[in-house]
Design a protein around this motif. Structure first.
Motif, PDB file in Angstrom:
ATOM      1  N   ARG A 284      -5.448   2.322 -17.427  1.00  0.00           N
ATOM      2  CA  ARG A 284      -5.207   0.857 -16.870  1.00  0.00           C
ATOM      3  C   ARG A 284      -4.832   0.230 -18.116  1.00  0.00           C
ATOM      4  NH1 ARG A 284     -10.697  -1.561 -17.423  1.00  0.00           N
ATOM      5  NH2 ARG A 284     -11.602   0.131 -18.641  1.00  0.00           N
TER       6      ARG A 284
ATOM      7  N   VAL B 178      -5.727  -2.322 -20.653  1.00  0.00           N
ATOM      8  CA  VAL B 178      -6.890  -3.335 -21.215  1.00  0.00           C
ATOM      9  C   VAL B 178      -6.614  -3.377 -22.567  1.00  0.00           C
ATOM     10  CG1 VAL B 178      -8.577  -2.036 -19.764  1.00  0.00           C
ATOM     11  CG2 VAL B 178      -7.847  -0.664 -21.610  1.00  0.00           C
TER      12      VAL B 178
ATOM     13  N   LEU C 270     -10.920  -2.435 -27.827  1.00  0.00           N
ATOM     14  CA  LEU C 270     -12.088  -2.671 -27.109  1.00  0.00           C
ATOM     15  C   LEU C 270     -12.565  -1.192 -26.404  1.00  0.00           C
ATOM     16  CD1 LEU C 270     -14.593  -4.005 -26.476  1.00  0.00           C
ATOM     17  CD2 LEU C 270     -13.535  -5.352 -24.550  1.00  0.00           C
ATOM     18  N   ALA C 271     -11.296  -0.793 -25.847  1.00  0.00           N
ATOM     19  CA  ALA C 271     -11.662   0.487 -25.029  1.00  0.00           C
ATOM     20  C   ALA C 271     -11.847   1.675 -26.146  1.00  0.00           C
ATOM     21  CB  ALA C 271     -10.398   0.777 -24.372  1.00  0.00           C
TER      22      ALA C 271
ATOM     23  N   ARG D   8     -12.803   8.558 -16.376  1.00  0.00           N
ATOM     24  CA  ARG D   8     -13.021   7.436 -15.165  1.00  0.00           C
ATOM     25  C   ARG D   8     -13.060   6.330 -15.683  1.00  0.00           C
ATOM     26  NH1 ARG D   8     -14.139   9.034  -9.999  1.00  0.00           N
ATOM     27  NH2 ARG D   8     -15.230   6.955  -9.745  1.00  0.00           N
ATOM     28  N   TYR D   9     -13.601   6.098 -16.788  1.00  0.00           N
ATOM     29  CA  TYR D   9     -13.814   4.691 -17.538  1.00  0.00           C
ATOM     30  C   TYR D   9     -12.154   4.337 -17.812  1.00  0.00           C
ATOM     31  CZ  TYR D   9     -13.543   1.018 -21.426  1.00  0.00           C
ATOM     32  OH  TYR D   9     -13.497   0.304 -22.276  1.00  0.00           O
ATOM     33  N   LEU D  10     -11.448   4.989 -18.210  1.00  0.00           N
ATOM     34  CA  LEU D  10      -9.999   4.764 -18.708  1.00  0.00           C
ATOM     35  C   LEU D  10      -9.053   4.532 -17.537  1.00  0.00           C
ATOM     36  CD1 LEU D  10      -9.583   7.399 -21.689  1.00  0.00           C
ATOM     37  CD2 LEU D  10      -9.761   4.586 -21.775  1.00  0.00           C
ATOM     38  N   GLN D  11      -9.244   5.319 -16.399  1.00  0.00           N
ATOM     39  CA  GLN D  11      -8.501   5.307 -15.467  1.00  0.00           C
ATOM     40  C   GLN D  11      -8.102   4.029 -14.609  1.00  0.00           C
ATOM     41  OE1 GLN D  11      -9.418   8.850 -13.233  1.00  0.00           O
ATOM     42  NE2 GLN D  11      -8.120  10.307 -14.289  1.00  0.00           N
TER      43      GLN D  11
END
Lengths: 207, 207
Positions: free
Chosen positions: A156, A158, A162-163, A204-207
DNA sequence: AGGCAATGCGAGCTATCGCTCGTATTCTGC
DNA sequence: GCAGAATACGAGCGATAGCTCGCATTGCCT
């Protein structure tokens, strides 16, 4: 008034004999750091362990800090090579597989010399963070950010900085803590499970 | 042969005057630790800062370690109260909101006395981890695991211990690193974004 | 008021640290 | 083989650390 101790070698060793001395000193420093900790690692003790006199020690290292810096340098270089190699090897893998490999690599990295790594991580920052560690962290950040950029389509949109911070910090903390503080209670299966869990966390955090 | 230094107060202060002395010593130790770091925090200096003589210092604290232990004790207790309070307040919230509150609380916890926290985190473990820190970590782990148990219905079935490890370690590392190493470059908005990101990280991991 | 216990004092002891320097030994080039 | 450079040596210097101990002061009780 509190001049910062030099960390560069005092002179360049030209003969074979002296190169052996330098190596022995760095190796001895690492051994003493692991066995006795930073505080008990006196220059006299290091010289003794290296089978060398204090005088010779100060011919090549202008201060105790310089010795420690050399140890850090060596350990950091080994780790960096592993990181860079893995990131290259993972370049064309689907994201989830790539992340899994990266997490497993992070575990391996902490296992290169866990006791030394722990001493360096826990007992040294007092000096105000040696420069090579800063460089390592920055380099790590940049490399992982580049990795994320290559997979931009799969994640997603972002703030990429930060990611990267979230991913790098989490992976580092999980593997660091597991290897250095729970090696006794974690079996190999638990480590395998941890890799899966960390992979899930990141993906899952990144998706 | 290397007897471990005592960390218990040497005597119980019974009069008002001596209790003031003890407080002044603990406070002075914290101040010196922050201002000078562990290495430069000599007992002579601490006594001087407290407006007390070294002799008096050793009437109540059998060693330098004991002084530091007292500082850690105080800091840990403050943090623990915040943790427990928040976990109680969050008990009946939906999971995502609860996690968000917990992450925000973790940021606040590191902001109680960031400079002291940093010194304690970075310069002390050399001694081999004071007991009260271990207790704090364990307590933290248990409390968060209980939190997960209450939300068992909302999360996939997993090894709860491992999941707790992943969550606690990640949240701690993210908030710790952000507050203690990036406070200058992180604006309040970045911190707010970090809380959102960390919340997402944890919640999606658990679901 | 007097006396004992509690508290406070700080000069100074011992240990150890990082580090220097004058000297001894080894190596290299001729 | 010899001279000078490179290397190695280690006793010991100055600084500072943690800590003790004998004595002075203050507080509490009768």
């Amino acid at each position: 008034m509190a001049r910062k101790p030099l960390t560069r070698p005092r002179k360049h060793a030209s003969q074979e004999r002296s190169r052996a001395t330098v190596d022995a000193l760095v190796e001895a420093t690492a051994r003493i750091l692991v066995k006795e900790g930073f505080d008990k690692a006196s220059t006299n003790r290091i010289a003794e362990q290296a089978g060398v006199s204090v005088g010779s020690l100060y011919q090549y290292f202008p201060s105790k800090e310089a010795l420690v810096a050399a140890v850090i340098e060596r350990h950091t270089r080994q780790t960096m090579e592993l990181v860079q190699g893995t990131l290259a090897a993972v370049e064309h893998l689907p994201m989830e597989q790539a992340v899994r490999r990266l997490v497993a690599m992070a575990v391996d990295a902490h296992r290169i010399d866990p006791k030394l790594h722990r001493v360096l991580a826990e007992q040294l920052p007092r000096t105000g963070k040696l420069e090579s560690v800063e460089v390592f962290n920055r380099e790590n950040f940049v490399l992982f950010k580049a990795f994320l950029e290559r997979h931009r389509g799969e994640i997603r949109v972002v703030d990429l900085d930060l990611a990267t911070f979230v991913c790098v910090t989490s992976i580092e903390a999980l593997t660091h803590t597991a290897v250095l503080h729970h090696s006794q209670s974690f079996t190999e299966e638990v480590f395998a499970a941890l890799v899966e869990e960390a992979t899930r966390l990141i993906v899952r955090y990144l998706q």
